[in-house]
Design an enzyme around this catalytic site. Structure first.
Site, short mmCIF file in Angstrom:
data_model
loop_
_atom_site.label_atom_id
_atom_site.label_comp_id
_atom_site.label_asym_id
_atom_site.label_seq_id
_atom_site.Cartn_x
_atom_site.Cartn_y
_atom_site.Cartn_z
CB SER A 202 101.44 4.23 167.37
OG SER A 202 101.15 3.13 168.20
CG HIS A 261 105.45 6.41 166.92
ND1 HIS A 261 106.04 5.76 167.98
CD2 HIS A 261 104.49 5.57 166.46
CE1 HIS A 261 105.45 4.60 168.17
NE2 HIS A 261 104.52 4.45 167.25
#
Length: 284
Positions: A202, A261
């Site tokens: 991610s 992230h």
């Protein structure tokens, strides 16, 4: 909007595949016949990229957006070898680690080493890990996934974003960006969240997203022209994760690596700005 001539080709050249590719990428274009030749005109800011795209994909194949047909999957895999290899490695690691359940395998890929005694896990420090020469741990957490949904979503998004960079800037650029974003996101998650087991692509994906997004803003390219709403959707999901609502509704069974992230996105925006400015400067 200024219109520029991007290509001038013989009438014998079949442009149907390439024109279809431009249509699927959403690039405004017009094809006309002039003086016994085919002339392709596009907005001025796309002209150079359309020429580069034609040099790479004259028949409209190889960018990974052609319709599915016999042999199409194999052609796409051959056309994007690094993207395919990254996904293959991710799938192999998922099998070896049993999607995070096989802790004996996970401990060799986690950011720092650990041992389990009873119900407790004891993690080595980052300094001790690096002193032991286990430098691969800086990158390998990106291959660890927890659950089929986690794996499937990350693999699909890497294929969607990675192949764009591979066709526009080449496989070495994609490899360098993947390692950079993996390092940035893993290190940030370790520093913010402390020692623990975390993983997934991610952080890398948010880096690739930021890179494509801002590169496209500064130096428009058909390859980096993302489908409408993708950036908004990804940023909205990031904000939702940051609120902690996902962990709340899952009663703590799902942990979101928010630091990974955010740091991946910041790193990707930085490389996108640098790359976009360099590309614009080369155009003169």
């Amino acid at each position: 909007m200024q219109i520029a001539e991007a290509l001038r080709l013989p009438l014998s050249q079949d442009l149907s595949g390439f024109v279809s590719l431009l249509r699927r990428l959403g690039v405004p274009h017009r094809v006309s016949e002039e003086a016994g030749e085919q002339v392709v005109r596009v907005p001025q800011e796309f002209a150079e990229q359309v020429r580069e795209l034609y040099a790479r994909c004259p028949d409209g194949e190889g960018l990974g957006v052609e319709p599915a047909r016999r042999g199409g999957v194999l052609r796409q895999l051959r056309g994007h070898p690094l993207s395919a290899l990254m996904i293959l490695v991710t799938l192999v690691v998922a099998a070896i680690t049993a999607l995070g359940e096989n802790l004996d395998a996970v401990r060799w890929l986690s950011f720092t080493g650990f041992r389990i005694e009873g119900e407790y896990a004891y993690f080595a420090s980052l300094g001790a890990t690096l002193e032991a020469g286990q430098w691969w741990r800086l990158f390998t957490p990106m291959f660890i996934h927890f659950g089929w949904l986690h794996l499937a979503m990350n693999a699909l998004w890497y294929w969607e974003l990675g192949r764009r960079i591979e066709i526009r800037q080449g496989p070495l650029a994609l490899l360098g960006l993947t390692l950079l974003f993996g390092l940035a996101s893993n290190l940030a998650q370790h520093l913010y969240g402390g020692a623990g087991i975390f993983g997934g692509l991610s952080g890398v994906l948010y880096g690739l997203l930021g890179h494509c997004w801002l590169f496209q803003k500064l130096a428009p390219s058909p390859a980096y022209r993302l489908p409408p709403g993708v950036v908004v959707l990804m940023l909205a999901w990031l904000l939702i994760c940051l609120t902690g609502v996902i962990e709340l509704v899952s009663f703590g069974s799902v942990a979101i690596a928010n630091a990974a992230h955010v740091s991946g996105l910041v790193a990707g925006c930085a490389t996108g700005i640098i790359g976009g400015l360099l590309s614009r400067a080369r155009r003169g």
